[in-house]
Design a protein around this motif. Structure first.
Motif, PDB file in Angstrom:
ATOM      1  N   THR A 228      -5.562   9.197   1.225  1.00  0.00           N
ATOM      2  CA  THR A 228      -4.397  10.033   0.933  1.00  0.00           C
ATOM      3  C   THR A 228      -4.715  11.521   0.943  1.00  0.00           C
ATOM      4  O   THR A 228      -3.806  12.338   0.758  1.00  0.00           O
ATOM      5  CB  THR A 228      -3.793   9.659  -0.434  1.00  0.00           C
ATOM      6  OG1 THR A 228      -4.819   9.714  -1.438  1.00  0.00           O
ATOM      7  CG2 THR A 228      -3.204   8.251  -0.403  1.00  0.00           C
TER       8      THR A 228
ATOM      9  N   TRP B 284      -2.271  13.142   5.226  1.00  0.00           N
ATOM     10  CA  TRP B 284      -1.058  12.340   5.182  1.00  0.00           C
ATOM     11  C   TRP B 284      -0.393  12.240   6.543  1.00  0.00           C
ATOM     12  O   TRP B 284      -0.125  13.239   7.189  1.00  0.00           O
ATOM     13  CB  TRP B 284      -0.082  12.930   4.167  1.00  0.00           C
ATOM     14  CG  TRP B 284       1.069  12.031   3.838  1.00  0.00           C
ATOM     15  CD1 TRP B 284       2.382  12.236   4.151  1.00  0.00           C
ATOM     16  CD2 TRP B 284       1.014  10.784   3.137  1.00  0.00           C
ATOM     17  NE1 TRP B 284       3.149  11.190   3.683  1.00  0.00           N
ATOM     18  CE2 TRP B 284       2.334  10.280   3.052  1.00  0.00           C
ATOM     19  CE3 TRP B 284      -0.038  10.037   2.578  1.00  0.00           C
ATOM     20  CZ2 TRP B 284       2.631   9.066   2.436  1.00  0.00           C
ATOM     21  CZ3 TRP B 284       0.268   8.826   1.969  1.00  0.00           C
ATOM     22  CH2 TRP B 284       1.583   8.364   1.900  1.00  0.00           C
TER      23      TRP B 284
ATOM     24  N   VAL C 182       1.147   5.574  -4.468  1.00  0.00           N
ATOM     25  CA  VAL C 182      -0.178   5.736  -3.876  1.00  0.00           C
ATOM     26  C   VAL C 182      -1.045   6.511  -4.849  1.00  0.00           C
ATOM     27  O   VAL C 182      -0.557   7.307  -5.656  1.00  0.00           O
ATOM     28  CB  VAL C 182      -0.114   6.468  -2.521  1.00  0.00           C
ATOM     29  CG1 VAL C 182       0.692   5.668  -1.514  1.00  0.00           C
ATOM     30  CG2 VAL C 182       0.466   7.868  -2.673  1.00  0.00           C
TER      31      VAL C 182
ATOM     32  N   LEU D 244      -3.974   9.281  -5.476  1.00  0.00           N
ATOM     33  CA  LEU D 244      -4.589  10.457  -4.889  1.00  0.00           C
ATOM     34  C   LEU D 244      -6.066  10.519  -5.266  1.00  0.00           C
ATOM     35  O   LEU D 244      -6.547   9.759  -6.108  1.00  0.00           O
ATOM     36  CB  LEU D 244      -3.856  11.723  -5.350  1.00  0.00           C
ATOM     37  CG  LEU D 244      -2.340  11.738  -5.112  1.00  0.00           C
ATOM     38  CD1 LEU D 244      -1.748  13.061  -5.582  1.00  0.00           C
ATOM     39  CD2 LEU D 244      -2.018  11.496  -3.642  1.00  0.00           C
TER      40      LEU D 244
ATOM     41  N   GLY E 251       2.026   6.061   4.456  1.00  0.00           N
ATOM     42  CA  GLY E 251       1.113   6.758   5.348  1.00  0.00           C
ATOM     43  C   GLY E 251       1.215   6.353   6.801  1.00  0.00           C
ATOM     44  O   GLY E 251       0.579   6.958   7.664  1.00  0.00           O
TER      45      GLY E 251
END
Length: 256
Positions: free
Chosen positions: A50, A53, A219, A221, A238
């Motif tokens: 991530t 992106w 998601v 990070l 993504g």
């Protein structure tokens, strides 16, 4: 080129397949566009996937958890060599082992899973990006794309199966988010068609694109915090972009 094997495999996408286990095999003609796509990428160290992106992955080569320039560069070279020489996953794993030993890289997951994710994701997106270049060159005479789902999986993604056979013009906005691959381990592809193909095989252009409701997904990070993103149903976070598409800016690439 995809080939099916009968060995059970657990995919990162959540699909479990008895057959097929997709594998990249040598081409009679080198996939020049896909090779060039990978070669032009800049190796970028990242902590997690991530960190970059969607479209940003079209210009940057990354391996999640590969935090040094030399380590990422070696993986970049190995992936480029694999596509240039038409290597299989098993051949790539020899380079994977060598790179891990050389750099003393401690990675998450098993050797089999980690090497597959690196190989599979880079090959799938490179071929998709190269294929899109070809599609653009012939779209005057082959103005349609048909979504194709790889058959034979024990537990396929039902929504990807439902998209199989969808035919829309090349320029239809649906392809901006649904041009495959559409997730980890996804081996769907798009086939270009001409008007003659439609007549020959009795195909019909779809009246409408499949419904694409946005759903919220979470998601993680690199700093451990969680972020909520919206993606079309059936597409992994993504992956809601066309491989090869470049972002206008880094800020645009990170926007939701």
């Amino acid at each position: 080129m995809l080939k099916a094997h009968g060995t059970p495999v657990f995919r990162g996408c959540g699909c479990i397949g008895v057959a097929p286990q997709a594998e990249i095999l040598p081409f009679s003609v080198a996939p020049i566009e896909a090779i060039n796509f990978l070669k032009k990428k800049t190796a970028v160290p990242t902590e997690t996937w991530t960190d970059l992106w969607q479209q940003e992955h079209s210009r940057s080569f990354t391996v999640a958890g590969a935090m040094t320039d030399d380590l990422v560069a070696d993986f970049h070279k190995a992936v480029v060599k694999a596509i240039e020489q038409g290597e299989t996953l098993e051949t790539f794993r020899k380079d994977f082992d060598s790179i891990v030993d050389t750099h003393g890289w401690s990675y998450n997951g098993t050797r089999g899973w980690r090497s597959r994710v690196i190989f599979d994701t880079n090959m799938s997106t490179a071929y998709a990006a190269g294929r899109w270049d070809q599609i653009q060159r012939v779209k005057r005479t082959r103005p349609y794309l048909m979504y194709r789902h790889l058959e034979g999986q024990r537990f396929p993604r039902p929504i990807h199966q439902s998209w199989d056979g969808t035919i829309l013009p090349v320029e239809h906005p649906w392809w901006k988010t649904h041009y495959p691959p559409n997730g980890w381990g996804c081996h769907c592809w798009a086939e270009s068609l001409s008007d003659d193909d439609l007549r020959r095989y009795g195909y019909r252009v779809s009246k409408d694109a499949p419904p694409s409701p946005l759903i919220k997904r979470t998601v993680e990070l690199s700093d451990g915090t969680l972020k909520t993103v919206e993606v079309p149903q059936g597409i992994d976070p993504g992956f809601a972009y066309r491989p090869g598409e470049m972002p206008a800016s880094i800020d645009d690439a990170l926007k939701e």
